[in-house]
Design a protein around this motif. Structure first.
Motif, short mmCIF file in Angstrom:
data_model
loop_
_atom_site.label_atom_id
_atom_site.label_comp_id
_atom_site.label_asym_id
_atom_site.label_seq_id
_atom_site.Cartn_x
_atom_site.Cartn_y
_atom_site.Cartn_z
N PRO A 1 6.69 17.31 -7.89
CA PRO A 1 7.66 16.34 -8.42
C PRO A 1 8.47 15.62 -7.34
O PRO A 1 9.53 15.08 -7.64
CB PRO A 1 8.57 17.23 -9.28
CG PRO A 1 8.54 18.55 -8.61
CD PRO A 1 7.17 18.68 -7.97
N ALA A 2 8.00 15.58 -6.10
CA ALA A 2 8.80 15.06 -4.98
C ALA A 2 9.38 13.67 -5.25
O ALA A 2 8.68 12.77 -5.71
CB ALA A 2 7.94 15.02 -3.72
N ARG A 3 10.67 13.52 -4.96
CA ARG A 3 11.35 12.23 -5.05
C ARG A 3 12.35 12.16 -3.90
O ARG A 3 12.79 13.18 -3.39
CB ARG A 3 12.15 12.11 -6.36
CG ARG A 3 11.32 11.92 -7.59
CD ARG A 3 12.20 11.51 -8.76
NE ARG A 3 12.58 10.10 -8.67
CZ ARG A 3 11.77 9.10 -9.04
NH1 ARG A 3 10.58 9.36 -9.54
NH2 ARG A 3 12.14 7.86 -8.92
N HIS A 4 12.73 10.91 -3.55
CA HIS A 4 13.76 10.73 -2.54
C HIS A 4 15.06 11.40 -3.01
O HIS A 4 15.40 11.34 -4.19
CB HIS A 4 14.03 9.24 -2.31
CG HIS A 4 12.95 8.57 -1.51
ND1 HIS A 4 12.90 8.58 -0.14
CD2 HIS A 4 11.84 7.92 -1.91
CE1 HIS A 4 11.83 7.95 0.27
NE2 HIS A 4 11.14 7.52 -0.78
N ARG A 5 15.74 12.04 -2.08
CA ARG A 5 17.03 12.70 -2.32
C ARG A 5 16.93 13.95 -3.20
O ARG A 5 17.95 14.51 -3.57
CB ARG A 5 18.06 11.73 -2.92
CG ARG A 5 18.46 10.63 -1.93
CD ARG A 5 19.53 9.73 -2.49
NE ARG A 5 19.08 8.99 -3.64
CZ ARG A 5 18.32 7.88 -3.56
NH1 ARG A 5 17.98 7.41 -2.38
NH2 ARG A 5 17.95 7.25 -4.65
N PRO B 1 17.98 25.66 1.76
CA PRO B 1 18.16 24.44 0.97
C PRO B 1 17.99 23.19 1.83
O PRO B 1 18.43 23.16 2.99
CB PRO B 1 19.59 24.56 0.43
CG PRO B 1 20.27 25.56 1.30
CD PRO B 1 19.21 26.46 1.86
N ALA B 2 17.38 22.17 1.26
CA ALA B 2 17.10 20.94 2.01
C ALA B 2 17.06 19.75 1.05
O ALA B 2 17.02 19.93 -0.17
CB ALA B 2 15.77 21.07 2.76
N PHE C 1 12.25 15.90 5.28
CA PHE C 1 13.47 16.38 4.63
C PHE C 1 14.41 16.96 5.67
O PHE C 1 14.02 17.27 6.79
CB PHE C 1 13.13 17.44 3.56
CG PHE C 1 12.19 18.52 4.04
CD1 PHE C 1 12.68 19.66 4.64
CD2 PHE C 1 10.81 18.37 3.90
CE1 PHE C 1 11.82 20.65 5.08
CE2 PHE C 1 9.95 19.36 4.34
CZ PHE C 1 10.45 20.49 4.93
N ARG C 2 15.68 17.02 5.28
CA ARG C 2 16.69 17.55 6.18
C ARG C 2 17.20 18.87 5.61
O ARG C 2 17.71 18.92 4.49
CB ARG C 2 17.85 16.55 6.31
CG ARG C 2 18.82 16.90 7.42
CD ARG C 2 20.05 16.01 7.38
NE ARG C 2 19.73 14.57 7.36
CZ ARG C 2 19.46 13.85 8.45
NH1 ARG C 2 19.53 14.41 9.63
NH2 ARG C 2 19.19 12.56 8.34
N HIS D 1 18.26 17.39 12.74
CA HIS D 1 16.93 16.79 12.81
C HIS D 1 16.24 16.86 11.45
O HIS D 1 16.62 17.63 10.57
CB HIS D 1 16.09 17.48 13.89
CG HIS D 1 15.72 18.89 13.54
ND1 HIS D 1 16.55 19.96 13.81
CD2 HIS D 1 14.63 19.40 12.94
CE1 HIS D 1 15.98 21.06 13.38
NE2 HIS D 1 14.81 20.77 12.84
N ILE D 2 15.22 16.03 11.33
CA ILE D 2 14.44 15.97 10.10
C ILE D 2 13.18 16.82 10.28
O ILE D 2 12.55 16.79 11.34
CB ILE D 2 14.10 14.50 9.77
CG1 ILE D 2 15.36 13.82 9.23
CG2 ILE D 2 12.95 14.39 8.79
CD1 ILE D 2 15.25 12.34 9.10
N THR D 3 12.86 17.59 9.27
CA THR D 3 11.68 18.44 9.31
C THR D 3 10.56 17.74 8.54
O THR D 3 10.79 17.14 7.50
CB THR D 3 11.98 19.81 8.66
OG1 THR D 3 13.10 20.40 9.34
CG2 THR D 3 10.79 20.75 8.76
N ILE D 4 9.36 17.80 9.08
CA ILE D 4 8.18 17.21 8.44
C ILE D 4 7.28 18.36 8.01
O ILE D 4 7.02 19.27 8.79
CB ILE D 4 7.39 16.31 9.43
CG1 ILE D 4 8.31 15.38 10.21
CG2 ILE D 4 6.28 15.55 8.70
CD1 ILE D 4 8.94 14.28 9.43
#
Ligand SMILES: [Zn+2]
Length: 127
Positions: free
Chosen positions: A15-19, A28-29, A41-42, A48-51
């Motif tokens: 269900p991935a969505r922005h925010r 939690p991220a 995501f952060r 930093h942002i994790t991929i």
């Protein structure tokens, strides 16, 4: 306009969505975007942002299935409403900017498993 996030939802049935708030490796991220086929995501408290791969160590919140059946249109590959087991009538952006999608009335590529389409967040006004 097909976003990579939509591609991720379609490909991995997540269900991935922005925010969206998620859990990564127990932490939690917040989803901030996509990097190619991966999610960006952060993690709370990190700069930093994790991929990561959309199915790797990520726990998504529980999202119900759509109240009305929806499917991924085999033609335009969009998340669209279904009627009587086939894709409902919908427009797509073909040669003439906007016309009836040839996928209308056809079986879906596969059913939509998560209620994430913006139009599904509120009750239907047309009945
Ligand atoms: Zn279509």
């Amino acid at each position: 306009m097909t976003s990579t996030m939509e591609w991720i939802r379609r490909t991995y049935d997540v269900p991935a969505r922005h925010r969206m708030r998620i859990e990564y490796d127990g932490k939690p991220a917040t989803i901030v975007g996509t990097r190619g086929p991966h999610l960006a995501f952060r993690i709370d408290g990190e700069k930093h942002i994790t991929i990561s791969h959309p199915c790797y160590r990520i726990v998504y919140p529980t999202i119900p299935e759509p109240t009305q059946p929806r499917g991924w249109c085999a033609h335009c590959l969009k998340d669209r409403a279904m009627k009587h087991g086939v894709m409902g009538r919908h427009q797509w952006y073909g040669r003439n900017w906007s016309e009836l999608c040839p996928g209308s009335g056809q079986p879906p590529w596969k059913p939509v498993r998560n209620l994430t389409h913006p139009g599904e967040q509120r009750p239907e006004a047309t009945r």
